[in-house]
Every structure is written in structure tokens, then in C-alpha cells.
Design an enzyme around this catalytic site. Sequence first.
Site, PDB file in Angstrom:
ATOM      1  N   GLY A 230      18.038 -15.133  -1.928  1.00  3.87           N
ATOM      2  CA  GLY A 230      16.926 -15.422  -0.873  1.00  3.87           C
ATOM      3  C   GLY A 230      17.174 -15.440   0.750  1.00  3.87           C
ATOM      4  O   GLY A 230      16.094 -15.987   1.443  1.00  3.87           O
ATOM      5  N   GLU A 272      23.331 -15.908  -5.291  1.00  2.74           N
ATOM      6  CA  GLU A 272      23.108 -14.746  -5.814  1.00  2.74           C
ATOM      7  C   GLU A 272      22.326 -13.945  -4.813  1.00  2.74           C
ATOM      8  O   GLU A 272      21.331 -13.465  -4.919  1.00  2.74           O
ATOM      9  CB  GLU A 272      22.180 -14.926  -7.120  1.00  2.74           C
ATOM     10  CG  GLU A 272      22.593 -15.747  -8.312  1.00  2.74           C
ATOM     11  CD  GLU A 272      21.474 -16.055  -9.165  1.00  2.74           C
ATOM     12  OE1 GLU A 272      21.774 -16.325 -10.261  1.00  2.74           O
ATOM     13  OE2 GLU A 272      20.167 -16.029  -8.821  1.00  2.74           O
ATOM     14  N   GLY A 274      21.404 -10.990  -2.448  1.00  2.00           N
ATOM     15  CA  GLY A 274      21.043  -9.338  -2.576  1.00  2.00           C
ATOM     16  C   GLY A 274      20.883  -8.955  -1.001  1.00  2.00           C
ATOM     17  O   GLY A 274      21.464  -8.144  -0.169  1.00  2.00           O
ATOM     18  N   ARG A 275      19.665  -9.158  -0.586  1.00  2.00           N
ATOM     19  CA  ARG A 275      19.177  -8.668   0.563  1.00  2.00           C
ATOM     20  C   ARG A 275      20.046  -8.941   1.834  1.00  2.00           C
ATOM     21  O   ARG A 275      20.120  -7.991   2.684  1.00  2.00           O
ATOM     22  CB  ARG A 275      17.977  -9.363   0.857  1.00  2.00           C
ATOM     23  CG  ARG A 275      16.912  -8.995   1.976  1.00  2.00           C
ATOM     24  CD  ARG A 275      15.767 -10.008   2.356  1.00  2.00           C
ATOM     25  NE  ARG A 275      15.178 -10.431   1.315  1.00  2.00           N
ATOM     26  CZ  ARG A 275      14.161  -9.638   0.621  1.00  2.00           C
ATOM     27  NH1 ARG A 275      13.566  -8.663   1.298  1.00  2.00           N
ATOM     28  NH2 ARG A 275      13.580 -10.072  -0.451  1.00  2.00           N
ATOM     29  N   ARG A 310       7.704  -1.720   0.151  1.00  2.00           N
ATOM     30  CA  ARG A 310       7.644  -3.078   0.815  1.00  2.00           C
ATOM     31  C   ARG A 310       6.436  -3.239   1.600  1.00  2.00           C
ATOM     32  O   ARG A 310       5.516  -4.044   1.511  1.00  2.00           O
ATOM     33  CB  ARG A 310       8.911  -3.788   1.238  1.00  2.00           C
ATOM     34  CG  ARG A 310      10.045  -4.007   0.444  1.00  2.00           C
ATOM     35  CD  ARG A 310      11.425  -4.400   1.005  1.00  2.00           C
ATOM     36  NE  ARG A 310      11.127  -5.892   1.340  1.00  2.00           N
ATOM     37  CZ  ARG A 310      10.834  -6.416   2.252  1.00  2.00           C
ATOM     38  NH1 ARG A 310      10.982  -5.807   3.535  1.00  2.00           N
ATOM     39  NH2 ARG A 310      10.611  -7.605   2.495  1.00  2.00           N
ATOM     40  N   TYR A 314       3.844  -5.715   0.309  1.00  2.00           N
ATOM     41  CA  TYR A 314       3.641  -7.275   0.969  1.00  2.00           C
ATOM     42  C   TYR A 314       3.423  -7.161   2.439  1.00  2.00           C
ATOM     43  O   TYR A 314       3.630  -8.159   2.907  1.00  2.00           O
ATOM     44  CB  TYR A 314       5.027  -7.995   0.693  1.00  2.00           C
ATOM     45  CG  TYR A 314       5.829  -7.772  -0.408  1.00  2.00           C
ATOM     46  CD1 TYR A 314       5.776  -8.392  -1.371  1.00  2.00           C
ATOM     47  CD2 TYR A 314       7.108  -7.158  -0.014  1.00  2.00           C
ATOM     48  CE1 TYR A 314       6.670  -8.676  -2.257  1.00  2.00           C
ATOM     49  CE2 TYR A 314       8.121  -7.212  -0.951  1.00  2.00           C
ATOM     50  CZ  TYR A 314       7.990  -7.897  -2.053  1.00  2.00           C
ATOM     51  OH  TYR A 314       9.058  -7.786  -3.002  1.00  2.00           O
ATOM     52  N   CYS A 341      -1.667   9.358  -2.664  1.00  5.60           N
ATOM     53  CA  CYS A 341      -3.482   9.008  -2.419  1.00  5.60           C
ATOM     54  C   CYS A 341      -3.820   7.800  -2.812  1.00  5.60           C
ATOM     55  O   CYS A 341      -4.463   7.350  -3.707  1.00  5.60           O
ATOM     56  CB  CYS A 341      -3.985  10.133  -3.627  1.00  5.60           C
ATOM     57  SG  CYS A 341      -3.754  11.909  -3.511  1.00  5.60           S
ATOM     58  N   GLU A 342      -3.152   7.007  -1.741  1.00  2.00           N
ATOM     59  CA  GLU A 342      -3.451   5.575  -1.661  1.00  2.00           C
ATOM     60  C   GLU A 342      -3.262   5.146  -0.184  1.00  2.00           C
ATOM     61  O   GLU A 342      -2.520   5.534   0.212  1.00  2.00           O
ATOM     62  CB  GLU A 342      -2.439   4.627  -2.388  1.00  2.00           C
ATOM     63  CG  GLU A 342      -2.185   5.013  -3.735  1.00  2.00           C
ATOM     64  CD  GLU A 342      -3.515   4.046  -4.690  1.00  2.00           C
ATOM     65  OE1 GLU A 342      -3.812   3.413  -3.974  1.00  2.00           O
ATOM     66  OE2 GLU A 342      -3.785   4.683  -5.424  1.00  2.00           O
TER      67      GLU A 342
HETATM   68  C1  PLP Z   1      15.741 -11.483  -6.543  1.00  2.00           C
HETATM   69  C2  PLP Z   1      16.695 -12.459  -6.988  1.00  2.00           C
HETATM   70  C3  PLP Z   1      17.994 -12.809  -6.489  1.00  2.00           C
HETATM   71  C4  PLP Z   1      18.124 -12.171  -5.036  1.00  2.00           C
HETATM   72  O1  PLP Z   1      17.357 -12.120  -3.917  1.00  2.00           O
HETATM   73  P1  PLP Z   1      17.589 -11.838  -2.453  1.00  2.00           P
HETATM   74  O2  PLP Z   1      16.334 -12.189  -1.719  1.00  2.00           O
HETATM   75  O3  PLP Z   1      17.710 -10.343  -2.591  1.00  2.00           O
HETATM   76  O4  PLP Z   1      18.729 -12.425  -2.042  1.00  2.00           O
HETATM   77  C5  PLP Z   1      18.897 -13.964  -6.709  1.00  2.00           C
HETATM   78  N1  PLP Z   1      18.532 -14.440  -8.049  1.00  2.00           N
HETATM   79  C6  PLP Z   1      17.404 -14.143  -8.621  1.00  2.00           C
HETATM   80  C7  PLP Z   1      17.156 -15.147  -9.854  1.00  2.00           C
HETATM   81  C8  PLP Z   1      16.511 -13.306  -8.212  1.00  2.00           C
HETATM   82  O5  PLP Z   1      15.351 -12.980  -9.043  1.00  2.00           O
END
Ligand code: PLP
Length: 412
Positions: A230, A272, A274-275, A310, A314, A341-342
Site C-alpha cells: 500500500g 507486501e 507492489g506499487r 486505472r 478510479y 465504446c465506453e
Molecule cells: C494489492 C495487495 C498488495 C499490494 O499493494 P500495493 O498497493 O501494490 O503495494 C499487498 N498485499 C495484499 C494482500 C494486496 O491485496
Amino acid sequence: MPEKRLPISAGRLREIVAQHPTPLYLYDEAGMRQSARDLAAAFAWAPRFRNYFAVKATPNPHILRLLAEEGCGADCSSLPELLLAERAGLSGEAIMFSSNDTPAEEFVAARRLGAVINLDDVGHLGYLELHAGLPDLISFRYNPGPLREGNAIIGRPEEAKFGCTREQLLAGYAAARQRGIRRFGLHTMLASNELDPGYFVATAQMLFGLAAEISRELDITFELINLGGGVGIPYRPDERPVDLAAVGAGVRAAYEGTFGGAGLPPPALALECGRVITGPHGYLITTVRHLKTTYRSYAGTDASMANLMRPGMYGAYHHITVVGKEEAPADAAYDVTGSLCENNDKFAIGRTLPELAAGDLLVIHDAGAHGHAMGFNYNGKLRSAELLLERGGGARLIRRAETVDDYFATLV
Ligand SMILES: *Cc1c(COP(=O)(O)O)cnc(C)c1O
């Protein structure tokens, strides 16, 4: 205002596009590696720290493998994601399985790989035992409900489908212990694209405190605490990156406050994210196909919401630059659209850009996470190729573009 730029020259991009037609995704290897290192450095103090890269952000094994070289594990939530992690050479506790509403065969695959299993519900313990057998280590996902506020992408914890209450956790760990499990983890994931370092420190404080309480109440110890992902990125040019060093230092103070004394053994710490690892280092490259003016001006591109959902999903902001016009005044306003077509198939609405011409190459920035991954085939749209900009300067195809044959491949 810092300008967002591609890590390669306009000339080099034109060479790449001459070989690989737009739309296409480019990922900057050096940038992704650096982000993984920055995060690891911020948590270098933490025992056995690991960022489990959230596979859903950028599910390409070539990228998972280079992140594994930087010490990242993989956070998976489905069978294909587990298999991607395996293809990238990961196994055992380098894989975190944080799923929800999980089918039996996914638990079987997670057990086969020896992944850390992080249960979304205490009721899944019996289901896991029945279908896949119990692992040595079990983790549960906590949902603090009204105790914390979430944010726009993930929603308020109270209304979120994820995780268990404090009372359920107590029952879950007690049941796990009764079934012979001796190794325990605790997880939460509350916010997405959060830019405030204080949010992560507060989450850590909450989770460490909860781990200490459960430890005392049940006389168990936690081996692993997983603060989830997150961490946000500055999609807008006037936003600042999250100060990872400040997050690391704040989490450290909370950690030492809880586990620094003689009482509780210090758990390993996991994230965890990612982004924050791949988001800023991925670019969607698209060509302006048609310009049109009615009640406003439209720049129609050869990409669509099927390549990057995205903005449509959102209302997310993605910065757009025009190759070769970086210094030109931004004195024209466009809705930058795709061909679905949106009417929400727009990468930007009323965006001021330099005067555009058909054939201009656009760079849609910060598309490296939750970009190509969210692609779809609605309206017969095909997903684009992905290329890795290697440290040596090469551009390597790591996923080809879909073809019409792929689109028909599943028809009976
Ligand atoms: C989506 C998700 C992440 C990664 O979120 P980022 O915003 O990409 O850091 C980590 N853990 C869980 C359980 C998720 O669903």
C-alpha cells in the site's frame, strides 16, 4: 515542479517503437531494482526483513526474477500467481500466499511450494487441514474495523471483505495451536496508494501491540509480522514520493518499543509492496491516431482502457508527456481517449498538453503497477506487449502482444 521523463531518449524510443508497434509497456530495470533496494535499506535494521512483491501489480516472471535478485519474495493470491512465483525461481517461505475466498486447489499449490499461508478467515483453518494439510507456520489477516480509516482504493476496513476481528484472531490462534501448529504470523493490509508515512507507522504500532497482546493472552510467540503493502507513489508531478527512510525509522521505533525488551522474542518483519517497486518505472507508450473537436477536443490514441484501466476505474491521474515536445508550451486541452465504446475510456480529461498532431507518441507515466495487469479484452481489445529496458541499454520483449488468434483461442 519536477518533470516526469522517460529514462531513454526520444530517438531510442522511436527505434524501439519501429520494432515493436504501439501500444506497448516499457519497464525500466534499473529503476525497479533501485526501488527494491531503497525499501530494503529503509528496513535494513529489521530482523530477517523481506518485501514480498505483490505479484498482482506486475505479474511477469522476468520482473519477479530480477526483484528476487534484489531480495524480494512474492506475495500471491491465486494459483496462476503461485505458478508465476515458481517460474521465477521462488519457493518455500519466499512466497506469501495472502488470498481470500480461497479454493482448495490453491491451498494445495501453496502447500506444495511451502509458501507462508496467510488466512483471511479463521474458519479456513479446518478447510486448509481437510484439503491440503496444515503447515508448520500459520498467519492470519487482521481487520481492525472501526479502529482505523482506510482510503479510497481499498475502502474503510469496516466495510472491507478482508481479514478477521480481534476476537476471531484469538480463537484462530488457539485452534491452530490445538492442532499442533507452533509457528505464528500476523498480517494486515489496510490502505492502498497511501502517501503519508505516518499511516504505516500507525499500522505497525497497532499490529505490534496486537501481537504482544495475543502473545500474552495465549502464551504464544510471533515469528513473522507482515505489514502488507500500500505504499503510494507520486502520480501527480506536484506530489512527493513517500519518505521510505521515515517509514522505516518510525516502524523501527514502534518495533523496539514492543519487542526491544526482554519479554517477547523479536519477530521477522515483512511487507507486501507492489506499487512502490514497479509503479514509477513502467510506461505505457501510445500513438495519437485521430484528433477530433466537438464540444471539446479529443486525442484518440491506439491504446485504451483495456490497456490501462486505472483512470477509467478510479478516476486515477496518470501524467502524460508528448515525445519530442517536452519543452513545448502546454497550451491546448484534450480528453485523451482510447477506442472502447465506453465514455469512461479516457486516460485524461481536459488535460493541458502541447498542441498534438496525429502520429505523436505519448508516454503515460507511472503505469508499472496495476497497469498491464488489469488489462482485459472487452470490445475485442487485445493486450499489448511488455518490454524490459535492460540496464545494458537493450529493450527485451518479456511478453508479446496478444493476437486475434489469442482472442479466439478459448472458443469451443
Ligand atoms: C494489492 C495487495 C498488495 C499490494 O499493494 P500495493 O498497493 O501494490 O503495494 C499487498 N498485499 C495484499 C494482500 C494486496 O491485496
